[in-house]
Design an enzyme around this catalytic site. Structure first.
Site, PDB file in Angstrom:
ATOM      1  N   HIS A 265      80.995  93.703 100.468  1.00 43.34           N
ATOM      2  CA  HIS A 265      80.772  92.869 101.749  1.00 43.34           C
ATOM      3  C   HIS A 265      80.600  93.902 102.876  1.00 43.34           C
ATOM      4  O   HIS A 265      81.329  95.280 102.773  1.00 43.34           O
ATOM      5  CB  HIS A 265      81.808  91.960 102.432  1.00 43.34           C
ATOM      6  CG  HIS A 265      81.634  91.044 103.054  1.00 43.34           C
ATOM      7  ND1 HIS A 265      81.761  91.402 104.552  1.00 43.34           N
ATOM      8  CD2 HIS A 265      81.337  89.826 103.199  1.00 43.34           C
ATOM      9  CE1 HIS A 265      81.493  90.263 105.229  1.00 43.34           C
ATOM     10  NE2 HIS A 265      81.001  89.279 104.551  1.00 43.34           N
TER      11      HIS A 265
ATOM     12  N   ASP B 128      81.199  84.433  97.909  1.00 42.49           N
ATOM     13  CA  ASP B 128      80.367  83.514  97.082  1.00 42.49           C
ATOM     14  C   ASP B 128      80.696  83.684  95.347  1.00 42.49           C
ATOM     15  O   ASP B 128      80.197  83.180  94.591  1.00 42.49           O
ATOM     16  CB  ASP B 128      78.953  84.408  97.109  1.00 42.49           C
ATOM     17  CG  ASP B 128      78.352  84.065  98.505  1.00 42.49           C
ATOM     18  OD1 ASP B 128      77.758  84.914  99.099  1.00 42.49           O
ATOM     19  OD2 ASP B 128      78.589  82.824  98.786  1.00 42.49           O
TER      20      ASP B 128
HETATM   21  C1  SDX Z   1      77.642  86.821 102.298  1.00 37.50           C
HETATM   22  O1  SDX Z   1      77.740  89.370 106.520  1.00 37.50           O
HETATM   23  C2  SDX Z   1      78.408  88.366 106.191  1.00 37.50           C
HETATM   24  O2  SDX Z   1      79.423  88.115 107.036  1.00 37.50           O
HETATM   25  C3  SDX Z   1      77.880  87.600 104.965  1.00 37.50           C
HETATM   26  C4  SDX Z   1      78.631  86.411 104.472  1.00 37.50           C
HETATM   27  C5  SDX Z   1      78.929  85.145 105.618  1.00 37.50           C
HETATM   28  O3  SDX Z   1      79.588  84.451 105.605  1.00 37.50           O
HETATM   29  O4  SDX Z   1      77.974  85.182 106.327  1.00 37.50           O
HETATM   30  O5  SDX Z   1      80.344  86.974 104.327  1.00 37.50           O
HETATM   31  C6  SDX Z   1      78.056  86.002 103.110  1.00 37.50           C
HETATM   32  O6  SDX Z   1      76.340  87.185 102.516  1.00 37.50           O
HETATM   33  C7  SDX Z   1      78.582  87.357 101.315  1.00 37.50           C
HETATM   34  C8  SDX Z   1      77.751  88.699 100.775  1.00 37.50           C
HETATM   35  C9  SDX Z   1      76.900  88.036  99.525  1.00 37.50           C
HETATM   36  N1  SDX Z   1      76.377  88.829  98.752  1.00 37.50           N
HETATM   37  C10 SDX Z   1      76.497  89.396  97.458  1.00 37.50           C
HETATM   38  O7  SDX Z   1      77.492  89.166  96.940  1.00 37.50           O
HETATM   39  C11 SDX Z   1      75.543  90.318  96.937  1.00 37.50           C
HETATM   40  C12 SDX Z   1      75.973  91.558  96.198  1.00 37.50           C
HETATM   41  N2  SDX Z   1      76.855  92.505  97.254  1.00 37.50           N
HETATM   42  C13 SDX Z   1      75.792  93.540  97.766  1.00 37.50           C
HETATM   43  O8  SDX Z   1      74.541  93.659  97.489  1.00 37.50           O
HETATM   44  C14 SDX Z   1      76.443  94.114  98.924  1.00 37.50           C
HETATM   45  O9  SDX Z   1      77.813  94.536  98.574  1.00 37.50           O
HETATM   46  C15 SDX Z   1      76.084  93.629 100.419  1.00 37.50           C
HETATM   47  C16 SDX Z   1      74.844  93.397 100.575  1.00 37.50           C
HETATM   48  C17 SDX Z   1      77.085  92.468 100.424  1.00 37.50           C
HETATM   49  C18 SDX Z   1      76.788  94.562 101.439  1.00 37.50           C
HETATM   50  O10 SDX Z   1      75.958  95.615 100.941  1.00 37.50           O
HETATM   51  P1  SDX Z   1      76.080  96.995 102.279  1.00 37.50           P
HETATM   52  O11 SDX Z   1      77.161  96.632 103.305  1.00 37.50           O
HETATM   53  O12 SDX Z   1      74.549  97.062 102.841  1.00 37.50           O
HETATM   54  O13 SDX Z   1      76.505  97.790 101.300  1.00 37.50           O
HETATM   55  P2  SDX Z   1      75.378  99.015 100.559  1.00 37.50           P
HETATM   56  O14 SDX Z   1      74.473  98.228  99.923  1.00 37.50           O
HETATM   57  O15 SDX Z   1      74.919 100.006 101.426  1.00 37.50           O
HETATM   58  O16 SDX Z   1      76.499  99.376  99.452  1.00 37.50           O
HETATM   59  C19 SDX Z   1      77.550 100.485  99.844  1.00 37.50           C
HETATM   60  C20 SDX Z   1      77.655 101.328  98.232  1.00 37.50           C
HETATM   61  C21 SDX Z   1      76.583 101.480  97.483  1.00 37.50           C
HETATM   62  O17 SDX Z   1      76.996 102.712  96.638  1.00 37.50           O
HETATM   63  P3  SDX Z   1      76.580 104.170  97.046  1.00 37.50           P
HETATM   64  O18 SDX Z   1      74.894 104.150  97.086  1.00 37.50           O
HETATM   65  O19 SDX Z   1      77.011 104.335  98.561  1.00 37.50           O
HETATM   66  O20 SDX Z   1      77.127 104.861  96.033  1.00 37.50           O
HETATM   67  O21 SDX Z   1      78.494 100.101  97.609  1.00 37.50           O
HETATM   68  C22 SDX Z   1      77.403  99.767  96.185  1.00 37.50           C
HETATM   69  C23 SDX Z   1      76.203 100.296  96.484  1.00 37.50           C
HETATM   70  O22 SDX Z   1      75.590 100.751  95.454  1.00 37.50           O
HETATM   71  N3  SDX Z   1      77.542  98.342  96.273  1.00 37.50           N
HETATM   72  C24 SDX Z   1      77.537  97.556  94.980  1.00 37.50           C
HETATM   73  C25 SDX Z   1      77.941  96.461  95.319  1.00 37.50           C
HETATM   74  N4  SDX Z   1      77.688  96.302  96.656  1.00 37.50           N
HETATM   75  C26 SDX Z   1      77.646  97.582  97.300  1.00 37.50           C
HETATM   76  N5  SDX Z   1      77.628  98.055  93.764  1.00 37.50           N
HETATM   77  C27 SDX Z   1      77.639  97.398  92.734  1.00 37.50           C
HETATM   78  N6  SDX Z   1      77.734  96.024  92.924  1.00 37.50           N
HETATM   79  C28 SDX Z   1      77.754  95.326  94.324  1.00 37.50           C
HETATM   80  N7  SDX Z   1      77.869  94.222  94.427  1.00 37.50           N
END
Ligand code: SDX
Length: 426
Positions: free
Chosen positions: A304, A361
């Site tokens: 998140h 989710d």
């Molecule tokens: C919702 O914003 C809100 O409030 C949203 C929400 C709401 O109520 O409105 O809470 C609802 O959208 C919840 C999120 C649902 N999405 C998912 O579950 C999709 C999977 N999650 C990711 O795609 C990710 O965690 C995000 C999109 C939710 C957040 O991503 P960020 O903050 O942009 O972080 P990032 O993509 O820059 O990741 C930071 C690091 C990276 O690794 P490094 O390159 O730094 O080594 O964390 C890793 C990413 O690769 N990472 C993950 C991961 N999420 C982040 N690695 C594996 N699996 C994951 N799920």
């Protein structure tokens, strides 16, 4: 504590005011930065940028706190209903019994949609995604209710129309997608029971309202009702800032929510868990892919932008899954896989180091499956739950005397001035 920040650039120092929120959050107000220094800020994804001052919802990513108008979401999930929580978010206070009754009557009075709207559905291909249909149909509501939203009274009417008709449109799209008779809303049923009845009642098998399901749906929608300036809420605010009507702004919010990184994750989680089940419960491969930098795969339902600890909503959702499935004697293998996946991930250094925990989710789809909601409608369920938040946030910006058109700047890195070359000389 200083109430300003200093920036020193090219030998000159500039003071910028620091704004402090009621929960101690601080921000540098950069609204005069460009005019003072010629500089703008750059923050792709807005991870470090506040877009507004708001008094609706407070989240603490470090402590896993979520409060609507100051009330912890745990308390609302335990004691409130979705209608009461919607009233709280939109009006800023909990309603008296009379106010809540009047609000519920208004919602019921506005639950029907114009018969002509059913014709629209006939022209969507059967396999259309319900989120695309919902976004289009909510936008189309404006054609049937063209009142301007200039005075409080008209805005309030539009608000109840949206809250009530969006729920009806969602159930209609489900029935029509299955070629079944549309079930009309009933004025004798409260909001959540009405939805379940519109979804599952049928002329051949009357739907028996199940109190556990109604309670679970109330809690599900309370948990989704608002969440500060997330992607879809920001879309509603940005689109609304052009002074377009509320239906169009909400339609933009629905479109933004659809993405698998945002609200579409609840559908993606169930597809991921089903794939694991199909592959004989092979969780290790999924964990490995999620950690592989060269693999675009993400563990859906994990991570998140704000929560760097367990999403408080996921905790409640997980408990509700256990309670509802046990009560209904449903044994969903995907719940066991989800719990196993969570246990492995939470003990894996990659997820610990990246502060990746289950978000709202991760378990929500399990609950929706138990309710009989089809997977393709999971994000529609999220959208109905988020409606009060989108509306409250839109109203807060519309009530702000300093409400301005949202128009970010950029840093240009394209070609500098270039001559036009006539086509025969290229
Ligand atoms: C919702 O914003 C809100 O409030 C949203 C929400 C709401 O109520 O409105 O809470 C609802 O959208 C919840 C999120 C649902 N999405 C998912 O579950 C999709 C999977 N999650 C990711 O795609 C990710 O965690 C995000 C999109 C939710 C957040 O991503 P960020 O903050 O942009 O972080 P990032 O993509 O820059 O990741 C930071 C690091 C990276 O690794 P490094 O390159 O730094 O080594 O964390 C890793 C990413 O690769 N990472 C993950 C991961 N999420 C982040 N690695 C594996 N699996 C994951 N799920």
């Amino acid at each position: 504590m200083d109430n300003y920040a200093k920036i020193t650039y090219e030998g000159k120092t500039y003071k910028l005011p620091v704004v402090k929120g009621s929960e101690g959050e601080k921000a540098i107000d950069i609204s005069t930065l460009r005019q003072k220094t010629g500089l703008i800020t750059l923050d792709p994804g807005f991870a470090n940028t506040g877009s507004c001052i708001s008094s609706i919802t407070f989240m603490s990513g470090e402590k896993g706190i979520l409060r609507y108008r100051g009330i912890p979401v745990e308390e609302l999930a335990r004691h409130s209903t979705f209608t009461e929580t919607a009233y709280l978010l939109i009006n800023g206070v909990l309603p008296t019994r009379n106010e809540l009754n009047r609000f519920s009557v208004l919602l019921n009075d506005n639950s029907l949609v114009h018969e002509d709207m059913q014709i629209f559905y006939q022209n969507f291909p059967r396999a259309s995604h319900p989120m695309g249909i919902l976004s289009s149909m909510v936008n189309a509501l404006r054609s049937f209710y063209p009142e301007l939203q200039t005075v409080e009274e008209e805005i309030n009417k539009t608000v109840t129309r949206l809250l009530s008709k969006t729920r009806t449109l969602a159930a209609m799209s489900y029935k029509i997608s299955r070629g079944h008779k549309v079930i009309y809303p009933r004025t004798d049923l409260p909001y959540c029971a009405n939805f379940l009845n519109m979804m599952f009642d049928s002329p051949v098998k009357p739907y028996r309202i199940n109190r556990d399901m109604v309670k679970a749906l109330n809690v599900f929608w309370i948990l989704h009702a608002d969440h500060e300036q997330n992607c879809s809420t920001s879309a509603v605010r940005v689109v609304g800032s052009g002074r377009v009507n509320l239906y169009a702004a909400i339609s933009a919010g629905i479109a933004a929510l659809w993405g698998p990184l945002h609200g579409g994750a609840n559908q993606a989680v169930i597809e991921m868990l089903s794939d694991i089940a199909k592959n004989g419960g092979d969780i290790d491969t999924v964990i490995k892919k999620a950690k592989d930098k060269n693999d675009p795969f993400r563990l859906m339902g994990f991570g998140h932008r704000v929560y760097k600890t367990y999403d408080p909503r996921a905790k409640i959702m997980k408990k509700m899954c256990d309670k509802v499935l046990k009560k209904l004697k449903i044994n969903d293998p995907l719940l066991d896989i989800a719990k196993k996946l969570e246990e492995i991930a939470l003990n894996d250094n990659y997820f610990i180091d990246h502060n990746l925990y289950p978000n709202v989710d991760f378990y929500s789809g399990i609950l929706l499956r138990a309710m009989g909601i089809p997977t393709k409608m999971f994000t529609v369920m999220f959208a109905i739950g988020r409606l009060p938040g989108w509306i409250a946030q839109w109203k807060e910006s519309a009530d702000d005397p300093k409400w301005r058109l949202s128009r970010p700047r950029q840093i240009y890195t394209g070609p500098t001035k270039t001559k036009y070359i006539p086509i025969d000389e290229r």
